[in-house]
Scaffold this active site. Structure first.
Site, PDB file in Angstrom:
ATOM      1  N   GLY A   1       0.664  -1.187   0.062  1.00  0.00           N
ATOM      2  CA  GLY A   1      -0.155   0.184  -0.035  1.00  0.00           C
ATOM      3  C   GLY A   1       0.657   1.181  -0.043  1.00  0.00           C
ATOM      4  O   GLY A   1       0.439   2.247  -0.427  1.00  0.00           O
TER       5      GLY A   1
ATOM      6  N   GLU B   1       4.165   3.828   6.114  1.00  0.00           N
ATOM      7  CA  GLU B   1       2.948   3.276   6.066  1.00  0.00           C
ATOM      8  C   GLU B   1       1.814   3.988   4.899  1.00  0.00           C
ATOM      9  O   GLU B   1       2.096   5.142   5.121  1.00  0.00           O
ATOM     10  CB  GLU B   1       2.344   2.935   7.362  1.00  0.00           C
ATOM     11  N   ASP B   2       1.051   3.393   4.665  1.00  0.00           N
ATOM     12  CA  ASP B   2      -0.024   4.034   3.906  1.00  0.00           C
ATOM     13  C   ASP B   2      -1.256   4.638   4.829  1.00  0.00           C
ATOM     14  O   ASP B   2      -1.499   5.762   4.605  1.00  0.00           O
ATOM     15  CB  ASP B   2      -0.670   3.089   2.708  1.00  0.00           C
TER      16      ASP B   2
ATOM     17  N   ASP C   1      -5.097   2.275  10.690  1.00  0.00           N
ATOM     18  CA  ASP C   1      -6.554   2.210  11.133  1.00  0.00           C
ATOM     19  C   ASP C   1      -6.439   1.656  12.844  1.00  0.00           C
ATOM     20  O   ASP C   1      -6.372   2.801  13.418  1.00  0.00           O
ATOM     21  CB  ASP C   1      -6.972   1.023  10.409  1.00  0.00           C
TER      22      ASP C   1
ATOM     23  N   LYS D   1      -6.550   7.077  10.765  1.00  0.00           N
ATOM     24  CA  LYS D   1      -7.987   7.047  11.378  1.00  0.00           C
ATOM     25  C   LYS D   1      -8.085   7.345  12.795  1.00  0.00           C
ATOM     26  O   LYS D   1      -8.059   6.392  13.599  1.00  0.00           O
ATOM     27  CB  LYS D   1      -8.698   5.990  10.789  1.00  0.00           C
TER      28      LYS D   1
ATOM     29  N   PHE E   1     -13.859   3.188   4.968  1.00  0.00           N
ATOM     30  CA  PHE E   1     -12.977   2.872   3.766  1.00  0.00           C
ATOM     31  C   PHE E   1     -12.680   3.498   3.002  1.00  0.00           C
ATOM     32  O   PHE E   1     -13.236   4.166   2.042  1.00  0.00           O
ATOM     33  CB  PHE E   1     -13.538   1.288   3.370  1.00  0.00           C
TER      34      PHE E   1
ATOM     35  N   ASP F   1      -5.958  -0.323  -1.833  1.00  0.00           N
ATOM     36  CA  ASP F   1      -6.767  -1.126  -3.004  1.00  0.00           C
ATOM     37  C   ASP F   1      -8.079  -1.470  -2.195  1.00  0.00           C
ATOM     38  O   ASP F   1      -8.385  -1.332  -1.104  1.00  0.00           O
ATOM     39  CB  ASP F   1      -5.942  -2.312  -3.147  1.00  0.00           C
TER      40      ASP F   1
ATOM     41  N   ARG G   1      -5.344   0.703  -6.793  1.00  0.00           N
ATOM     42  CA  ARG G   1      -3.940   1.597  -6.167  1.00  0.00           C
ATOM     43  C   ARG G   1      -3.366   2.377  -7.219  1.00  0.00           C
ATOM     44  O   ARG G   1      -2.556   3.100  -6.618  1.00  0.00           O
ATOM     45  CB  ARG G   1      -3.074   0.033  -6.180  1.00  0.00           C
TER      46      ARG G   1
HETATM   47  P1  5GP Z   1      -4.357  -1.605  11.246  1.00  0.00           P
HETATM   48  O1  5GP Z   1      -3.642  -2.804  11.470  1.00  0.00           O
HETATM   49  O2  5GP Z   1      -4.128  -0.262  11.536  1.00  0.00           O
HETATM   50  O3  5GP Z   1      -6.077  -1.780  11.897  1.00  0.00           O
HETATM   51  O4  5GP Z   1      -4.500  -1.494   9.704  1.00  0.00           O
HETATM   52  C1  5GP Z   1      -3.795  -1.298   8.906  1.00  0.00           C
HETATM   53  C2  5GP Z   1      -3.901  -2.028   7.419  1.00  0.00           C
HETATM   54  O5  5GP Z   1      -5.160  -2.259   7.199  1.00  0.00           O
HETATM   55  C3  5GP Z   1      -3.321  -1.088   6.266  1.00  0.00           C
HETATM   56  O6  5GP Z   1      -1.941  -1.164   6.025  1.00  0.00           O
HETATM   57  C4  5GP Z   1      -4.188  -1.280   5.168  1.00  0.00           C
HETATM   58  O7  5GP Z   1      -3.554  -2.403   4.443  1.00  0.00           O
HETATM   59  C5  5GP Z   1      -5.504  -1.794   5.829  1.00  0.00           C
HETATM   60  N1  5GP Z   1      -6.447  -0.778   5.943  1.00  0.00           N
HETATM   61  C6  5GP Z   1      -6.989  -0.152   7.106  1.00  0.00           C
HETATM   62  N2  5GP Z   1      -7.863   0.972   6.638  1.00  0.00           N
HETATM   63  C7  5GP Z   1      -7.890   0.687   5.215  1.00  0.00           C
HETATM   64  C8  5GP Z   1      -8.653   1.676   4.107  1.00  0.00           C
HETATM   65  O8  5GP Z   1      -9.530   2.437   4.369  1.00  0.00           O
HETATM   66  N3  5GP Z   1      -8.712   1.163   2.930  1.00  0.00           N
HETATM   67  C9  5GP Z   1      -7.650   0.371   2.751  1.00  0.00           C
HETATM   68  N4  5GP Z   1      -7.674   0.012   1.274  1.00  0.00           N
HETATM   69  N5  5GP Z   1      -6.872  -0.293   3.393  1.00  0.00           N
HETATM   70  C10 5GP Z   1      -7.047  -0.318   4.667  1.00  0.00           C
HETATM   71 MG    MG Z   2      -0.365  -0.619   4.902  1.00  0.00          MG
END
Ligand code: 5GP
Ligand code: MG
Length: 175
Positions: A45, A99-100, A103, A131, A152, A159, A165
């Site tokens: 990402g 990181e992208d 969450d 977020k 989302f 993606d 992407r």
């Molecule tokens: P976390 O572990 O912080 O909950 O989530 C991180 C990963 O979940 C990100 O690196 C990404 O791959 C995915 N992710 C979380 N939110 C989104 C979103 O809104 N859109 C997309 N495409 N991926 C997300």
């Molecule tokens: Mg990521």
């Protein structure tokens, strides 16, 4: 805009992304000036964010790429994650994870814990998107390009079932 039969609307256009990425680069160029940091880009990402960010980084640095593999544990809810592709010796180095999106913070926390075992001097975190309403971890995020709603998102590296992407802008799920 429809991606994979799901409706999305524009959240951040390319010019807005460019300016928030620029702000992060400026902060890094000043605060990491004497650190010779190793930037670790989390694939897939973060590839587009990293490419644009690194073109704006003017300090001495190194760049490498990691992947996080998830596999389901035997108990249904636990999912373990493992870092793949880290070949550098990071002992004593200043690491900046790229990181992208953050969450809940679970993914980054796992990465931090695994890198910590390799004794870096410091670990910093940079994310394009954050977020705040979903984040439930204790660690602080050093560089946030943009805080976003707890919905989302797709585009600019992110993606939706493998699609989107390549988009130059970021889109949010349209209910
Ligand atoms: P976390 O572990 O912080 O909950 O989530 C991180 C990963 O979940 C990100 O690196 C990404 O791959 C995915 N992710 C979380 N939110 C989104 C979103 O809104 N859109 C997309 N495409 N991926 C997300
Ligand atoms: Mg990521």
């Amino acid at each position: 805009m429809i991606i994979n039969n799901k409706k999305f609307k524009l959240l951040l256009q390319a010019s807005e992304i460019n300016s928030v990425v620029e702000e992060v680069a400026e902060r890094m160029n000043s605060s990491l000036k004497n650190e010779n940091p190793l930037f670790l880009v989390v694939l897939n990402g973060a590839f587009m964010f990293a490419a644009d960010l690194m073109k704006k980084i003017t300090i001495d640095c190194e760049l490498s790429f990691i992947k996080v593999s998830s596999y389901e544990g035997t108990s249904s809810t636990s999912s373990l994650k493992q870092i793949l592709g880290l070949e550098e010796n990071i002992e004593g180095r200043t690491i900046v994870i790229i990181e992208d999106i953050i969450d809940t913070g679970f993914t980054i926390e796992t990465i931090i814990n695994q890198l910590q075992q390799k004794k870096p001097a410091a670990i910093q975190i940079a994310t394009l998107l954050y977020k705040p309403d979903a984040f439930c971890k204790k660690f602080s995020v050093d560089y946030i390009a943009k805080s976003v709603p707890n919905e989302f998102l797709v585009g600019y590296g992110l993606d939706y079932n493998g699609r989107g992407r390549n988009l130059a802008a970021i889109y949010i799920a349209d209910k």
